[in-house]
Design a protein around this motif. Structure first.
Motif, PDB file in Angstrom:
ATOM      1  N   GLU A  66       0.852  -1.196   0.000  1.00 11.43           N
ATOM      2  CA  GLU A  66       0.000   0.000   0.000  1.00 11.43           C
ATOM      3  C   GLU A  66       0.884   1.241   0.000  1.00 11.43           C
ATOM      4  O   GLU A  66       1.680   1.454   0.915  1.00 11.43           O
ATOM      5  CB  GLU A  66      -0.896  -0.007   1.237  1.00 11.43           C
ATOM      6  CG  GLU A  66      -1.930   1.094   1.209  1.00 11.43           C
ATOM      7  CD  GLU A  66      -2.881   0.995   2.383  1.00 11.43           C
ATOM      8  OE1 GLU A  66      -2.952   1.976   3.149  1.00 11.43           O
ATOM      9  OE2 GLU A  66      -3.537  -0.058   2.535  1.00 11.43           O
ATOM     10  N   ILE A  67       0.750   2.059  -1.049  1.00 11.28           N
ATOM     11  CA  ILE A  67       1.605   3.235  -1.224  1.00 11.28           C
ATOM     12  C   ILE A  67       0.763   4.506  -1.294  1.00 11.28           C
ATOM     13  O   ILE A  67      -0.308   4.517  -1.887  1.00 11.28           O
ATOM     14  CB  ILE A  67       2.491   3.087  -2.487  1.00 11.28           C
ATOM     15  CG1 ILE A  67       3.559   4.159  -2.535  1.00 11.28           C
ATOM     16  CG2 ILE A  67       1.676   3.079  -3.766  1.00 11.28           C
ATOM     17  CD1 ILE A  67       4.624   4.010  -1.488  1.00 11.28           C
ATOM     18  N   CYS A  68       1.256   5.551  -0.660  1.00 14.05           N
ATOM     19  CA  CYS A  68       0.597   6.856  -0.739  1.00 14.05           C
ATOM     20  C   CYS A  68       1.327   7.760  -1.729  1.00 14.05           C
ATOM     21  O   CYS A  68       0.702   8.381  -2.576  1.00 14.05           O
ATOM     22  CB  CYS A  68       0.545   7.511   0.640  1.00 14.05           C
ATOM     23  SG  CYS A  68      -0.464   6.574   1.810  1.00 14.05           S
ATOM     24  N   GLN A  69       2.663   7.825  -1.631  1.00 15.92           N
ATOM     25  CA  GLN A  69       3.418   8.694  -2.530  1.00 15.92           C
ATOM     26  C   GLN A  69       4.891   8.318  -2.493  1.00 15.92           C
ATOM     27  O   GLN A  69       5.418   7.925  -1.454  1.00 15.92           O
ATOM     28  CB  GLN A  69       3.251  10.158  -2.092  1.00 15.92           C
ATOM     29  CG  GLN A  69       3.817  11.162  -3.053  1.00 15.92           C
ATOM     30  CD  GLN A  69       3.533  12.600  -2.601  1.00 15.92           C
ATOM     31  OE1 GLN A  69       3.506  12.902  -1.416  1.00 15.92           O
ATOM     32  NE2 GLN A  69       3.313  13.472  -3.567  1.00 15.92           N
ATOM     33  N   ILE A  70       5.540   8.447  -3.657  1.00 14.25           N
ATOM     34  CA  ILE A  70       6.993   8.298  -3.777  1.00 14.25           C
ATOM     35  C   ILE A  70       7.477   9.545  -4.507  1.00 14.25           C
ATOM     36  O   ILE A  70       7.027   9.811  -5.623  1.00 14.25           O
ATOM     37  CB  ILE A  70       7.378   7.036  -4.580  1.00 14.25           C
ATOM     38  CG1 ILE A  70       6.769   5.779  -3.964  1.00 14.25           C
ATOM     39  CG2 ILE A  70       8.904   6.921  -4.683  1.00 14.25           C
ATOM     40  CD1 ILE A  70       6.901   4.535  -4.833  1.00 14.25           C
ATOM     41  N   LEU A  77      14.950  11.177  -1.389  1.00 14.84           N
ATOM     42  CA  LEU A  77      13.793  10.334  -1.636  1.00 14.84           C
ATOM     43  C   LEU A  77      12.844  10.401  -0.449  1.00 14.84           C
ATOM     44  O   LEU A  77      13.271  10.390   0.710  1.00 14.84           O
ATOM     45  CB  LEU A  77      14.256   8.885  -1.837  1.00 14.84           C
ATOM     46  CG  LEU A  77      13.167   7.826  -1.999  1.00 14.84           C
ATOM     47  CD1 LEU A  77      12.391   8.042  -3.296  1.00 14.84           C
ATOM     48  CD2 LEU A  77      13.783   6.435  -1.954  1.00 14.84           C
ATOM     49  N   ARG A  78      11.539  10.443  -0.724  1.00 14.85           N
ATOM     50  CA  ARG A  78      10.500  10.318   0.304  1.00 14.85           C
ATOM     51  C   ARG A  78       9.555   9.203  -0.158  1.00 14.85           C
ATOM     52  O   ARG A  78       9.124   9.189  -1.308  1.00 14.85           O
ATOM     53  CB  ARG A  78       9.712  11.611   0.500  1.00 14.85           C
ATOM     54  CG  ARG A  78      10.553  12.779   0.953  1.00 14.85           C
ATOM     55  CD  ARG A  78      11.168  12.557   2.340  1.00 14.85           C
ATOM     56  NE  ARG A  78      11.925  13.719   2.790  1.00 14.85           N
ATOM     57  CZ  ARG A  78      13.203  13.931   2.540  1.00 14.85           C
ATOM     58  NH1 ARG A  78      13.895  13.064   1.825  1.00 14.85           N
ATOM     59  NH2 ARG A  78      13.807  15.007   2.993  1.00 14.85           N
ATOM     60  N   PHE A  79       9.274   8.275   0.744  1.00 15.36           N
ATOM     61  CA  PHE A  79       8.458   7.099   0.448  1.00 15.36           C
ATOM     62  C   PHE A  79       7.378   7.029   1.511  1.00 15.36           C
ATOM     63  O   PHE A  79       7.646   6.734   2.672  1.00 15.36           O
ATOM     64  CB  PHE A  79       9.354   5.849   0.501  1.00 15.36           C
ATOM     65  CG  PHE A  79       8.744   4.600  -0.047  1.00 15.36           C
ATOM     66  CD1 PHE A  79       8.950   4.228  -1.363  1.00 15.36           C
ATOM     67  CD2 PHE A  79       7.985   3.760   0.767  1.00 15.36           C
ATOM     68  CE1 PHE A  79       8.415   3.043  -1.875  1.00 15.36           C
ATOM     69  CE2 PHE A  79       7.442   2.584   0.275  1.00 15.36           C
ATOM     70  CZ  PHE A  79       7.665   2.230  -1.051  1.00 15.36           C
ATOM     71  N   TYR A  80       6.133   7.358   1.123  1.00 15.12           N
ATOM     72  CA  TYR A  80       5.028   7.440   2.071  1.00 15.12           C
ATOM     73  C   TYR A  80       4.092   6.255   1.901  1.00 15.12           C
ATOM     74  O   TYR A  80       3.597   6.007   0.807  1.00 15.12           O
ATOM     75  CB  TYR A  80       4.257   8.746   1.881  1.00 15.12           C
ATOM     76  CG  TYR A  80       5.104   9.979   2.055  1.00 15.12           C
ATOM     77  CD1 TYR A  80       5.699  10.281   3.281  1.00 15.12           C
ATOM     78  CD2 TYR A  80       5.317  10.856   0.994  1.00 15.12           C
ATOM     79  CE1 TYR A  80       6.475  11.420   3.439  1.00 15.12           C
ATOM     80  CE2 TYR A  80       6.090  12.003   1.147  1.00 15.12           C
ATOM     81  CZ  TYR A  80       6.671  12.273   2.372  1.00 15.12           C
ATOM     82  OH  TYR A  80       7.436  13.402   2.530  1.00 15.12           O
TER      83      TYR A  80
END
Length: 135
Positions: A66-70, A77-80
């Motif tokens: 489940e990914i919100c934003q990359i 890098l931000r991996f939400y």
């Protein structure tokens, strides 16, 4: 070490093929959406290998994809995502730190460059950016 990840620079198409091969990612916002198999990364292709390796490590600990934003933010890098165990956040933090040593454009070793937008770049892409600024 950034060289650990540098086998080749994955293209956006190769990244999409990878996403398809793992059954895609799940939207962290909308349960009724089909699996995400398009490149959703809001960054240049130089980090796609890094992001693939991050996703692989998270899947290995049982991440539900489940990914919100990359994205890129302040040169890194931000991996939400949602609902990870503590070790998952540690894995994300490790890759976010590694991104600060990898050129966002080509995947070669890089350093954080300031002046205008923050961006992690190798010497070649930093010089190209500086020349563009002078035009």
């Amino acid at each position: 070490n950034a060289h650990f990840f540098k086998n080749f620079t994955m293209t956006s198409q190769e990244f999409e093929n990878y996403l398809e091969s793992i059954g895609g990612l799940k939207s962290g916002y909308f349960n009724d959406r089909p699996p995400i198999v398009k490149n959703l990364c809001e960054c240049d292709d130089g980090w796609l290998d890094l992001i693939k390796n991050l996703i692989d490590e998270l899947i290995a600990i049982g991440w539900d994809k489940e990914i919100c934003q990359i994205k890129e933010k302040f040169g890194g890098l931000r991996f939400y995502t949602n609902g990870l165990p503590e070790v998952g956040w540690e894995i994300i933090s490790k890759y976010e730190k590694l991104s600060m040593e990898i050129c966002e454009i080509c995947g070669e070793p890089g350093v954080l460059r300031v002046g205008g937008w923050y961006k992690t770049l190798c010497n070649k892409h930093h010089e190209e950016r500086e020349l563009e600024k002078k035009k």
